[in-house]
Scaffold this motif. Structure first.
Motif, short mmCIF file in Angstrom:
data_model
loop_
_atom_site.label_atom_id
_atom_site.label_comp_id
_atom_site.label_asym_id
_atom_site.label_seq_id
_atom_site.Cartn_x
_atom_site.Cartn_y
_atom_site.Cartn_z
N THR A 249 -0.91 4.33 2.65
CA THR A 249 -1.21 3.23 3.56
C THR A 249 -0.24 2.07 3.38
O THR A 249 0.12 1.39 4.35
CB THR A 249 -2.66 2.75 3.36
N LYS A 250 0.21 1.83 2.14
CA LYS A 250 1.21 0.79 1.90
C LYS A 250 2.48 1.04 2.70
O LYS A 250 3.01 0.14 3.35
CB LYS A 250 1.57 0.74 0.40
N ILE A 251 2.94 2.28 2.68
CA ILE A 251 4.17 2.61 3.39
C ILE A 251 4.00 2.44 4.89
O ILE A 251 4.86 1.88 5.58
CB ILE A 251 4.61 4.04 3.04
N TYR A 252 2.86 2.90 5.42
CA TYR A 252 2.62 2.76 6.86
C TYR A 252 2.40 1.30 7.24
O TYR A 252 2.74 0.90 8.36
CB TYR A 252 1.42 3.62 7.27
N SER A 253 1.85 0.50 6.34
CA SER A 253 1.69 -0.92 6.61
C SER A 253 3.05 -1.61 6.70
O SER A 253 3.30 -2.42 7.59
CB SER A 253 0.84 -1.57 5.51
N ILE A 254 3.95 -1.27 5.78
CA ILE A 254 5.29 -1.84 5.78
C ILE A 254 6.05 -1.45 7.05
O ILE A 254 6.78 -2.25 7.65
CB ILE A 254 6.06 -1.38 4.53
N ALA A 255 5.86 -0.19 7.48
CA ALA A 255 6.55 0.29 8.67
C ALA A 255 5.90 -0.17 9.97
O ALA A 255 6.44 0.05 11.05
CB ALA A 255 6.61 1.82 8.65
N GLY A 256 4.72 -0.81 9.89
CA GLY A 256 4.03 -1.30 11.07
C GLY A 256 3.41 -0.19 11.90
O GLY A 256 3.28 -0.31 13.12
N GLU A 257 2.97 0.92 11.26
CA GLU A 257 2.44 2.07 11.98
C GLU A 257 0.96 2.31 11.71
O GLU A 257 0.45 3.41 11.94
CB GLU A 257 3.23 3.33 11.63
N LEU A 258 0.25 1.31 11.22
CA LEU A 258 -1.18 1.52 10.92
C LEU A 258 -2.05 1.49 12.17
O LEU A 258 -3.05 2.20 12.26
CB LEU A 258 -1.68 0.46 9.93
N ASP A 259 -1.73 0.63 13.12
CA ASP A 259 -2.49 0.51 14.36
C ASP A 259 -3.96 0.19 14.09
O ASP A 259 -4.87 0.67 14.78
CB ASP A 259 -2.42 1.80 15.19
N GLY A 260 -4.22 -0.62 13.07
CA GLY A 260 -5.58 -1.05 12.78
C GLY A 260 -6.49 0.03 12.24
O GLY A 260 -7.71 -0.14 12.21
N SER A 261 -5.91 1.15 11.77
CA SER A 261 -6.75 2.25 11.29
C SER A 261 -7.22 2.06 9.86
O SER A 261 -8.04 2.83 9.38
CB SER A 261 -5.98 3.57 11.40
N GLY A 262 -6.69 1.07 9.15
CA GLY A 262 -7.12 0.82 7.80
C GLY A 262 -6.60 1.86 6.82
O GLY A 262 -5.55 2.47 7.03
N LEU A 263 -7.35 2.08 5.74
CA LEU A 263 -6.93 3.00 4.70
C LEU A 263 -6.89 4.43 5.23
O LEU A 263 -7.83 4.89 5.88
CB LEU A 263 -7.90 2.90 3.51
N LEU A 264 -5.79 5.13 4.95
CA LEU A 264 -5.59 6.48 5.46
C LEU A 264 -6.01 7.52 4.42
O LEU A 264 -5.52 7.50 3.30
CB LEU A 264 -4.11 6.70 5.81
N PHE A 265 -6.90 8.42 4.80
CA PHE A 265 -7.29 9.51 3.92
C PHE A 265 -6.75 10.86 4.42
O PHE A 265 -6.80 11.85 3.70
CB PHE A 265 -8.81 9.58 3.78
N GLU A 266 -6.27 10.90 5.65
CA GLU A 266 -5.69 12.12 6.17
C GLU A 266 -4.21 12.18 5.81
O GLU A 266 -3.49 11.19 5.94
CB GLU A 266 -5.85 12.17 7.69
N ARG A 267 -3.76 13.31 5.34
CA ARG A 267 -2.37 13.42 4.90
C ARG A 267 -1.43 13.26 6.10
O ARG A 267 -1.65 13.86 7.14
CB ARG A 267 -2.12 14.76 4.21
N PRO A 268 -0.38 12.45 5.94
CA PRO A 268 0.55 12.24 7.06
C PRO A 268 1.33 13.50 7.37
O PRO A 268 1.67 14.28 6.48
CB PRO A 268 1.47 11.12 6.54
#
Length: 510
Positions: A249-268
């Motif tokens: 989630t840190k990496i996706y937050s830095i890249a601006g790709e979270l889209d408000g989904s919060g903490l990610l438990f599904e593998r990218p």
């Protein structure tokens, strides 16, 4: 009139505290920002002026100087809008200065005073939680940061709400935790392994790859099901544990790709097109951002039509496949991003695709086939654990009704095999608790072979002439297969199956 407030900037995957000093002095009206700000920060002057006025406060007609300290660290992003605006109001006496000492404030302002989300809220909270307890973020970014334990995350929708909170008039409420639930993660995978007819040996190879986090290459003619199998591979992988979820989630937050989904438990799962550039794959920019390699961290990087990728793009995979991280170097700075992923690749055996097809004639010359295969370097192939042929299905297999195992059934066995590995590597970080990441000492300690298995491996090495790296790969795959059977000793059939997963070492297409 001087005020000081704390904010933060993200460099790589870590965040650093930044002191925002604001001085409002008598003199000709001007607004200057110093301390190595980038263009987005220098342009914040007009946003801040309009936001303060439209929020019902008076913007001073004085000389305003903003210093971002430390001055030798380059700052970028629009997340400094809110702390600068709060600093100006504190310097004017609108906000009590003592309310700012233990609070980190970040956020982008719109012209009417509303707050917009910013990149990196989660790494800011994680990196600064030992120094600060209170964080004020825009409501859109507060949810992801609220998953950090031991801190208070406040979400605000407008500048006026932040000012009233700091004045103690109308305190903000704590942000609610946001995460993609595990149930949603399981339901989001519409592709099921039971949809694949035949190819049982390939399904077995996929299960082995998932159990030990091994890289895999599928080779076969067009229409044999390579892409179909690879796209269903993520469905048999376990969900992220909390440690992996925070890092991803840190990496996706830095890249601006979270889209408000919060903490990610599904593998990218990242599936870049073969026309991707070197910078997009590895990461880059004036301020190096994560590329596809890092966005696939703790997940799957699927490269379809592998030889069609540019040579320099494929060679960027060598470092992260070996070390689990990638170093992105630019003139201004050099950053490291975690890049521990399962590489899932697919390719045809020749330009026309029918070199190994028994029913369709190949029109390629030997030289064309050799040039096509040589697009993938030997060192890169050495770093791929499993090479498997995917033959074309016959009529009986294609017309047969679906009868295979579902992804959920295979996933249950994969989870069991990974539990065995986590017990073995207890005390190591979660991302190192898989057989694919064993080092030399681990191989000596945990890859104990029976006498017959050792003889078989010796014979294979002498006859196939495999490299030292391929030798280690065979041991790691054998250890995974043994773990799937709950066997402490690696037996002959474990070694035999592992060697069978290295078809390119056996020279089948040479």
């Amino acid at each position: 009139m001087l005020s000081k407030i704390y904010s933060s900037c993200v460099i790589g995957i870590n965040a650093y505290a930044i002191e925002v000093e604001v001085d409002v002095a008598n003199g000709m009206p001007c607004f200057s920002v110093v301390g190595l700000p980038d263009t987005s920060i220098r342009e914040s002057r007009d946003r801040i002026r309009a936001a303060i006025k439209n929020s019902g406060y008076t913007f001073p007609s004085n000389k305003i100087t903003v210093n971002l300290s430390p001055a030798d660290v380059k700052k970028e992003g629009a997340g400094f809008d809110l702390p600068i605006a709060v600093g100006i109001l504190a310097a004017l006496g609108v906000i009590p200065k003592e309310a700012l000492h233990k609070t980190v404030i970040c956020g982008e302002l719109s012209l009417d005073g509303r707050l917009k989300g910013f990149r990196g809220a989660l790494p800011v909270a994680i990196s600064l939680k030992d120094r600060f307890r209170d964080f004020i973020f825009p409501a859109k970014s507060a949810g992801e940061a609220s998953n950090v334990e031991g801190v208070s995350i406040y979400g605000a929708k407008a500048l006026k709400e932040v000012v009233e909170h700091l004045k103690g008039i109308n305190p903000l409420g704590l942000a609610e935790k946001e995460c993609a639930s595990r149930e949603e993660s399981q339901c989001s995978c519409e592709r099921d392994m039971k949809d694949v007819k035949g190819q049982e040996h390939v399904k077995r190879g996929l299960e082995v790859a998932a159990s030990g986090s091994h890289n895999m290459l599928l080779l076969g003619p067009p229409g044999s099901g390579k892409s179909m199998l690879a796209r269903r591979f993520p469905g048999i992988l376990p969900d992220l544990d909390i440690e992996e979820a925070l890092e991803t989630t840190k990496i996706y937050s830095i890249a601006g790709e979270l889209d408000g989904s919060g903490l990610l438990f599904e593998r990218p799962v990242r599936m870049p097109h073969h026309t991707i550039s070197y910078a997009a794959m590895a990461g880059g920019g004036s301020f190096p951002m994560p590329g596809e390699i890092s966005l696939a961290n703790n997940g799957v990087l699927f490269l379809d039509e592998l030889p069609e990728f540019r040579r320099d793009v494929l060679e960027t995979l060598r470092q992260p496949l070996e070390s689990g991280e990638i170093t992105v170097t630019r003139i201004q700075q050099s950053l490291r991003y975690p890049s521990r992923f399962i590489l899932m690749a697919a390719m045809n055996p020749c330009p026309c695709g029918y070199f190994t097809d028994p029913h369709k004639r190949c029109n390629c010359t030997p030289n064309q086939i050799q040039r096509y295969l040589s697009k993938i370097s030997g060192p890169l192939l050495d770093r791929i654990d499993i090479h498997l042929e995917v033959p074309r299905l016959n009529y009986e297999q294609m017309s047969k009704r679906r009868s295979g195992e579902s992804s959920e059934e295979i996933k249950t066995r994969v989870v069991g095999a990974r539990c065995v590995q986590k017990e073995r590597f207890a005390g190591k970080p979660a991302y190192l608790s898989y057989n694919a990441y064993m080092n030399s000492s681990d191989l000596e300690e945990f890859c104990v072979l029976s006498g017959e298995a050792e003889e078989l491996l010796k014979t294979a090495i002498l006859e196939l002439g495999i490299s030292a790296r391929a030798y280690d790969k065979i041991l790691k795959i054998s250890r995974t297969i043994a773990d799937m059977e709950r066997s402490k000793i690696i037996e002959t059939h474990h070694i035999s199956e592992a060697i069978g997963y290295r078809c390119l070492d056996r020279g089948l297409w040479a």
